[in-house]
Design a protein around this motif. Structure first.
Motif, PDB file in Angstrom:
ATOM      1  N   ILE A  64       1.600 -31.977 -11.336  1.00  0.00           N
ATOM      2  CA  ILE A  64       1.356 -33.874 -11.576  1.00  0.00           C
ATOM      3  C   ILE A  64       1.841 -34.369 -12.713  1.00  0.00           C
ATOM      4  N   PHE A  65       1.647 -33.499 -13.929  1.00  0.00           N
ATOM      5  CA  PHE A  65       2.231 -34.185 -15.130  1.00  0.00           C
ATOM      6  C   PHE A  65       3.917 -34.344 -15.043  1.00  0.00           C
ATOM      7  N   PHE A  66       4.372 -33.360 -14.456  1.00  0.00           N
ATOM      8  CA  PHE A  66       5.843 -33.378 -14.569  1.00  0.00           C
ATOM      9  C   PHE A  66       6.295 -34.246 -13.323  1.00  0.00           C
ATOM     10  N   ALA A  67       5.398 -34.424 -12.342  1.00  0.00           N
ATOM     11  CA  ALA A  67       6.002 -35.113 -11.136  1.00  0.00           C
ATOM     12  C   ALA A  67       5.726 -36.730 -11.196  1.00  0.00           C
ATOM     13  N   MET A  68       4.899 -36.938 -11.974  1.00  0.00           N
ATOM     14  CA  MET A  68       4.574 -38.620 -12.128  1.00  0.00           C
ATOM     15  C   MET A  68       5.749 -39.407 -12.675  1.00  0.00           C
ATOM     16  N   GLY A 124       8.350 -41.982 -11.003  1.00  0.00           N
ATOM     17  CA  GLY A 124       8.477 -43.269 -11.478  1.00  0.00           C
ATOM     18  C   GLY A 124       9.810 -43.625 -11.500  1.00  0.00           C
ATOM     19  N   MET A 125      10.922 -42.571 -12.091  1.00  0.00           N
ATOM     20  CA  MET A 125      12.193 -42.606 -12.266  1.00  0.00           C
ATOM     21  C   MET A 125      12.810 -42.884 -10.984  1.00  0.00           C
ATOM     22  N   PHE A 126      12.436 -42.315 -10.054  1.00  0.00           N
ATOM     23  CA  PHE A 126      13.065 -42.159  -8.464  1.00  0.00           C
ATOM     24  C   PHE A 126      12.736 -43.586  -7.832  1.00  0.00           C
ATOM     25  N   GLU A 127      11.688 -44.152  -8.350  1.00  0.00           N
ATOM     26  CA  GLU A 127      11.357 -45.505  -7.573  1.00  0.00           C
ATOM     27  C   GLU A 127      11.793 -46.587  -8.174  1.00  0.00           C
ATOM     28  N   PRO A 157      17.598 -55.900  -6.310  1.00  0.00           N
ATOM     29  CA  PRO A 157      17.812 -57.142  -7.222  1.00  0.00           C
ATOM     30  C   PRO A 157      16.671 -57.672  -7.725  1.00  0.00           C
ATOM     31  N   GLY A 158      16.316 -57.904  -9.090  1.00  0.00           N
ATOM     32  CA  GLY A 158      15.054 -58.661  -9.214  1.00  0.00           C
ATOM     33  C   GLY A 158      13.744 -57.847  -9.128  1.00  0.00           C
ATOM     34  N   GLY A 159      14.027 -56.684  -8.917  1.00  0.00           N
ATOM     35  CA  GLY A 159      12.729 -55.501  -8.610  1.00  0.00           C
ATOM     36  C   GLY A 159      11.968 -55.876  -7.411  1.00  0.00           C
ATOM     37  N   LYS A 160      12.780 -56.644  -6.349  1.00  0.00           N
ATOM     38  CA  LYS A 160      12.139 -56.807  -5.260  1.00  0.00           C
ATOM     39  C   LYS A 160      12.700 -55.880  -4.074  1.00  0.00           C
ATOM     40  N   GLY A 161      11.857 -55.369  -3.353  1.00  0.00           N
ATOM     41  CA  GLY A 161      12.116 -54.454  -2.143  1.00  0.00           C
ATOM     42  C   GLY A 161      12.720 -53.235  -2.696  1.00  0.00           C
ATOM     43  N   HIS A 162      13.241 -52.360  -1.631  1.00  0.00           N
ATOM     44  CA  HIS A 162      13.929 -51.038  -1.983  1.00  0.00           C
ATOM     45  C   HIS A 162      15.195 -50.991  -1.608  1.00  0.00           C
ATOM     46  N   VAL A 184      19.413 -43.811 -15.102  1.00  0.00           N
ATOM     47  CA  VAL A 184      17.994 -43.016 -14.740  1.00  0.00           C
ATOM     48  C   VAL A 184      18.348 -42.338 -13.831  1.00  0.00           C
ATOM     49  N   ALA A 185      19.173 -42.841 -12.531  1.00  0.00           N
ATOM     50  CA  ALA A 185      19.618 -41.866 -11.497  1.00  0.00           C
ATOM     51  C   ALA A 185      20.210 -40.857 -11.865  1.00  0.00           C
ATOM     52  N   VAL A 186      20.982 -40.821 -12.899  1.00  0.00           N
ATOM     53  CA  VAL A 186      21.669 -39.444 -13.338  1.00  0.00           C
ATOM     54  C   VAL A 186      20.701 -38.720 -14.057  1.00  0.00           C
ATOM     55  N   GLY A 187      19.804 -39.400 -14.807  1.00  0.00           N
ATOM     56  CA  GLY A 187      18.587 -38.471 -15.531  1.00  0.00           C
ATOM     57  C   GLY A 187      17.880 -37.622 -14.494  1.00  0.00           C
ATOM     58  N   PHE A 188      17.620 -38.250 -13.544  1.00  0.00           N
ATOM     59  CA  PHE A 188      16.649 -37.946 -12.284  1.00  0.00           C
ATOM     60  C   PHE A 188      17.532 -36.793 -11.923  1.00  0.00           C
TER      61      PHE A 188
END
Length: 279
Positions: free
Chosen positions: A26-30, A34-37, A43-48, A243-247
């Motif tokens: 859980i510690f590593f997954a959280m 968050g990064m993946f989400e 755009p603008g944080g709306k939708g996926h 962030v995607a590259v880091g994930f």
């Protein structure tokens, strides 16, 4: 201890192990969730949307739009390969020779190999600066030559892995038997020692690759571009790609660790354990 109390003790141990594993997962997954989400946000944080991952999967687009990322990725791959080759060429013959001919020097070699654990990266960079002034003069100021510094960084982890492999086999008997049959020292190393150290060498190589792909401080302080530096630079202009590259790099590191756990497992020991359990 009676059979009932022993069984209850084992159940408590199993419960404790699974509790610790669950908390760690859980510690590593959280943060990873968050990064993946974050990479899926529209755009603008709306939708996926999967636009970020589609962009990252398009090699031609990444090469055109993000040349820094392409350069950093290629540099990190080259650094990982060269670091592993240098580390194996340096450590395996040296540790084998010390075990065979100079056992009294084993403590000194261990101390030298483990010393980088106690040296901060900034101190290492300051110490290596005069060395790299000569490296840049003779070989050019290429990112690839950071492999010399990375070999120093991976020494403690690679030493422990190879040392465990050498302790598990009788190197002296194997080498003396090969030498008595007329084998040269290079043949002994290539055909006798290395095959018996296969698991340890692979573990040391995987650890070295994981460390090199995650290294930032030395490359940034020497003003070189590797994957981590490229991610930092991209984060200032396109945070989702960064962030995607880091994930993706974190997922690769976890895959490497799982591969190490399977490679490090002893099939003979596993078969013996299952046989004893059935009997």
């Amino acid at each position: 201890m009676s059979g009932g109390r022993r069984a209850a003790f084992r159940r408590k141990q199993a419960l404790m192990r699974w509790t610790i594993v669950t908390v760690c997962m859980i510690f590593f997954a959280m943060p990873m969730i968050g990064m993946f989400e974050f990479t899926l946000q529209g755009p603008g944080g709306k939708g996926h949307t999967l636009d970020t991952w589609r962009t990252l999967a398009d090699v031609e687009k990444v090469s055109t739009d993000y040349p820094v990322l392409k350069e950093g990725f290629i540099s990190s791959i080259q650094l990982a390969v060269l670091t592993v080759v240098l580390m194996l060429v340096l450590l395996v013959p040296t540790m084998t020779w010390v075990r065979l001919r100079l056992p009294k020097m084993s403590r000194l070699v261990e101390f030298i190999c483990l010393l980088p654990l106690t040296v901060p990266a900034i101190v290492l960079v300051v110490g290596l600066t005069p060395v790299y002034s000569w490296v840049n003069y003779f070989l050019g100021a290429r990112t690839l030559w950071l492999a010399f510094a990375y070999v120093v960084l991976v020494l403690p982890y690679a030493y422990r892995s190879i040392d465990a492999g050498l302790r598990a086999i009788d190197v002296r008997t194997l080498s003396e038997a090969a030498r008595s049959l007329g084998a040269s020292w290079p043949t002994v190393m290539w055909r006798i020692v290395l095959p018996n150290l296969r698991t340890s060498v692979l573990s040391a190589s995987f650890l070295s690759v994981a460390l090199v792909l995650g290294e930032f401080t030395i490359a940034a302080l020497f003003a070189r571009n590797n994957l981590q530096v490229a991610m930092f630079q991209l984060g200032q202009s396109d945070s989702k790609i960064s962030v995607a590259v880091g994930f993706a790099a974190l997922v690769f590191a976890f895959v490497v660790l799982f591969a190490m756990s399977f490679i490090g497992a002893s099939p003979a020991g596993g078969r013996r354990f299952r046989k004893e359990k059935k009997s």
